[in-house]
Write a protein that holds these residues in place. Structure first.
Motif, PDB file in Angstrom:
ATOM      1  N   GLY A 152      26.087  -8.568  21.184  1.00 24.15           N
ATOM      2  CA  GLY A 152      25.014  -7.792  20.487  1.00 24.15           C
ATOM      3  C   GLY A 152      24.882  -6.660  20.770  1.00 24.15           C
ATOM      4  O   GLY A 152      24.295  -5.833  20.293  1.00 24.15           O
ATOM      5  N   ALA A 153      25.813  -6.062  21.934  1.00 26.22           N
ATOM      6  CA  ALA A 153      25.894  -4.669  22.402  1.00 26.22           C
ATOM      7  C   ALA A 153      27.214  -4.510  22.763  1.00 26.22           C
ATOM      8  O   ALA A 153      27.963  -5.306  23.248  1.00 26.22           O
ATOM      9  N   ARG A 154      27.601  -2.889  22.506  1.00 26.93           N
ATOM     10  CA  ARG A 154      28.947  -2.793  22.972  1.00 26.93           C
ATOM     11  C   ARG A 154      28.807  -1.386  23.620  1.00 26.93           C
ATOM     12  O   ARG A 154      27.923  -0.257  23.365  1.00 26.93           O
ATOM     13  N   ARG A 155      29.742  -0.949  24.685  1.00 23.31           N
ATOM     14  CA  ARG A 155      29.812   0.169  25.304  1.00 23.31           C
ATOM     15  C   ARG A 155      30.627   1.296  24.702  1.00 23.31           C
ATOM     16  O   ARG A 155      32.046   0.673  24.476  1.00 23.31           O
ATOM     17  N   ASN A 173      25.388  10.733  32.238  1.00 22.54           N
ATOM     18  CA  ASN A 173      26.615   9.647  32.172  1.00 22.54           C
ATOM     19  C   ASN A 173      26.522   8.695  31.344  1.00 22.54           C
ATOM     20  O   ASN A 173      27.654   8.139  30.869  1.00 22.54           O
ATOM     21  N   VAL A 174      25.260   8.192  30.962  1.00 19.40           N
ATOM     22  CA  VAL A 174      25.128   6.769  30.303  1.00 19.40           C
ATOM     23  C   VAL A 174      24.476   7.355  28.951  1.00 19.40           C
ATOM     24  O   VAL A 174      24.141   6.493  27.984  1.00 19.40           O
ATOM     25  N   ARG A 175      23.962   8.461  28.665  1.00 16.11           N
ATOM     26  CA  ARG A 175      23.451   8.928  27.485  1.00 16.11           C
ATOM     27  C   ARG A 175      24.359   8.679  26.168  1.00 16.11           C
ATOM     28  O   ARG A 175      25.669   9.190  26.130  1.00 16.11           O
ATOM     29  N   GLY A 176      24.158   7.746  25.422  1.00 13.36           N
ATOM     30  CA  GLY A 176      24.658   7.416  23.943  1.00 13.36           C
ATOM     31  C   GLY A 176      25.952   6.695  24.402  1.00 13.36           C
ATOM     32  O   GLY A 176      26.827   6.667  23.542  1.00 13.36           O
ATOM     33  N   ALA A 177      25.691   6.068  25.532  1.00 10.05           N
ATOM     34  CA  ALA A 177      27.148   5.205  25.871  1.00 10.05           C
ATOM     35  C   ALA A 177      27.000   3.777  25.137  1.00 10.05           C
ATOM     36  O   ALA A 177      27.907   2.960  25.179  1.00 10.05           O
ATOM     37  N   PHE A 178      25.763   3.323  24.443  1.00  6.40           N
ATOM     38  CA  PHE A 178      25.551   2.029  23.981  1.00  6.40           C
ATOM     39  C   PHE A 178      25.498   1.892  22.665  1.00  6.40           C
ATOM     40  O   PHE A 178      24.977   2.809  21.983  1.00  6.40           O
ATOM     41  N   GLU A 179      25.751   0.799  21.979  1.00  7.67           N
ATOM     42  CA  GLU A 179      25.348   0.612  20.647  1.00  7.67           C
ATOM     43  C   GLU A 179      24.858  -1.018  20.474  1.00  7.67           C
ATOM     44  O   GLU A 179      25.638  -1.737  21.029  1.00  7.67           O
ATOM     45  N   VAL A 180      23.856  -1.104  19.706  1.00  8.52           N
ATOM     46  CA  VAL A 180      23.443  -2.462  19.582  1.00  8.52           C
ATOM     47  C   VAL A 180      23.464  -2.691  17.972  1.00  8.52           C
ATOM     48  O   VAL A 180      23.159  -2.026  17.253  1.00  8.52           O
ATOM     49  N   ASN A 181      23.353  -4.162  17.590  1.00  5.21           N
ATOM     50  CA  ASN A 181      23.429  -4.495  16.422  1.00  5.21           C
ATOM     51  C   ASN A 181      21.930  -4.977  16.024  1.00  5.21           C
ATOM     52  O   ASN A 181      20.837  -4.653  16.786  1.00  5.21           O
ATOM     53  N   ALA A 182      21.689  -5.271  14.780  1.00  2.00           N
ATOM     54  CA  ALA A 182      20.200  -5.457  14.310  1.00  2.00           C
ATOM     55  C   ALA A 182      19.576  -6.601  14.500  1.00  2.00           C
ATOM     56  O   ALA A 182      18.521  -7.020  14.162  1.00  2.00           O
ATOM     57  N   ALA A 183      20.291  -7.417  15.172  1.00  2.00           N
ATOM     58  CA  ALA A 183      20.054  -9.123  15.559  1.00  2.00           C
ATOM     59  C   ALA A 183      18.554  -9.010  16.443  1.00  2.00           C
ATOM     60  O   ALA A 183      18.023 -10.248  16.419  1.00  2.00           O
ATOM     61  N   PHE A 184      18.375  -8.158  17.210  1.00  2.00           N
ATOM     62  CA  PHE A 184      17.238  -8.039  17.899  1.00  2.00           C
ATOM     63  C   PHE A 184      15.890  -7.498  17.178  1.00  2.00           C
ATOM     64  O   PHE A 184      14.715  -7.455  18.099  1.00  2.00           O
ATOM     65  N   ARG A 185      15.714  -7.272  16.414  1.00  2.00           N
ATOM     66  CA  ARG A 185      14.737  -7.102  15.533  1.00  2.00           C
ATOM     67  C   ARG A 185      13.450  -8.029  15.835  1.00  2.00           C
ATOM     68  O   ARG A 185      13.932  -9.263  15.599  1.00  2.00           O
ATOM     69  N   ASP A 186      12.503  -7.453  16.391  1.00  2.00           N
ATOM     70  CA  ASP A 186      11.489  -8.534  16.418  1.00  2.00           C
ATOM     71  C   ASP A 186      11.302  -9.396  17.543  1.00  2.00           C
ATOM     72  O   ASP A 186      10.913 -10.510  17.760  1.00  2.00           O
TER      73      ASP A 186
END
Length: 225
Positions: A152-155, A173-186
Motif C-alpha cells: 500500500g505504500a512505497r518509499r 530527510n523524509v519530506r516527500g519520501a513516500f507514496e501511498v495508493n488510494a486503498a486507504f480511503r475511509d
C-alpha cells in the motif's frame, strides 16, 4: 513429554528459560517499558494517566492521531531491535511483535481496519533481504487478526537513517519520501514500525495517508526514542 525437553536459553543473558519463554524473568523485568508518554506522539516523560498531548503536539499537531509504544528505546531492548534490523535475527520479529501485541491488547484501544508497515526503499530491501517493520506487522496481524497491506505504500527515495542525522535535518530527510495508493480511503490505519525517533518518518507517511483519505491514523511501534 517432559517440559525440560522444550526449555531454551534467554535471548539476552542465555540462562535457561521455561518452555515457551524467550526471556528469563529477570531480563523480562529489565526491559524499559514505557511509563507515561504523550498520547499523540508517544514521547516519553508525561505523567502516568495524563491524557493531554505534549506541548510540541499542541503547537504542531502531527498528521497521525495517536501513538502506542511498548518500550523506551534503551538497553536492553535496543540490542534486540538492532539484532533484528542488522543481523538477520528474524526470529526477534516474533518476540518484539509479541510484546507489541500484548501491549495493544492490554490498552483495549479500538482496532484499525488495516496495518501499514513503514516501507523500505527497494535498494535497502535488496541489501537487507527483509523489512523488519513488515515482519513485526506480520506477527501483530496474527495475534490481533488485523490485515496488513505490504504493497500500500512505497518509499520513493533511499533516505539516510534518521538516527544518524541531527534532529533539525530529520524532517527534510523524509519530506516527500513516500507514496501511498488510494486503498486507504475511509480506513482506520495503524502505521507499524520498529523504532520511532523524532516521529518525522511516520509523520511523512501519515501525511500521505491523510491525502489518500484515511479517516484515522495511529502509530504502533516497539520502542520510542
Amino acid at each position: 513429554m517432559h517440559e525440560w525437553l522444550w526449555t531454551r536459553n534467554c535471548l539476552l543473558c542465555h540462562a535457561r528459560t521455561p518452555a515457551g519463554r524467550d526471556l528469563c524473568a529477570a531480563c523480562d523485568q529489565s526491559l524499559p517499558r514505557m511509563q507515561g508518554a504523550c498520547p499523540r506522539c508517544g514521547a516519553p516523560g508525561a505523567a502516568v494517566g495524563t491524557d493531554a498531548a505534549c506541548g510540541e503536539c499542541q503547537r504542531h499537531p502531527p498528521a497521525y492521531d495517536a501513538t502506542r509504544a511498548v518500550f523506551r528505546y534503551a538497553a536492553p531492548v535496543d540490542r534486540l531491535i538492532q539484532h533484528l534490523k542488522y543481523h538477520d535475527r528474524l526470529e526477534l520479529s516474533r518476540v518484539l511483535g509479541g510484546y507489541l501485541s500484548q501491549h495493544l491488547l492490554a490498552l483495549d484501544d479500538p482496532l484499525p481496519d488495516v496495518m501499514l508497515p513503514v516501507p523500505l526503499h527497494v535498494s535497502r530491501l535488496r541489501h537487507r533481504g527483509y523489512n523488519q517493520s513488515l515482519e513485526i506487522a506480520r506477527c501483530v496481524g496474527r495475534e490481533l487478526r488485523i490485515p496488513f497491506d505490504r504493497h500500500g505504500a512505497r518509499r520513493l527515495r533511499a533516505t539516510a537513517p534518521q538516527m544518524e542525522l541531527p534532529r533539525d535535518q530529520r524532517r527534510k530527510n523524509v519530506r516527500g519520501a513516500f507514496e501511498v495508493n488510494a486503498a486507504f480511503r475511509d480506513q482506520r490505519v495503524a502505521i507499524v514500525d520498529d523504532v520511532m525517533t523524532s516521529g518525522h518518518t511516520v509523520n511523512a507517511l501519515a501525511e500521505c495517508l491523510r491525502h489518500s483519505g484515511a479517516k484515522e491514523i495511529r502509530v504502533w511501534v516497539v520502542a520510542r526514542a
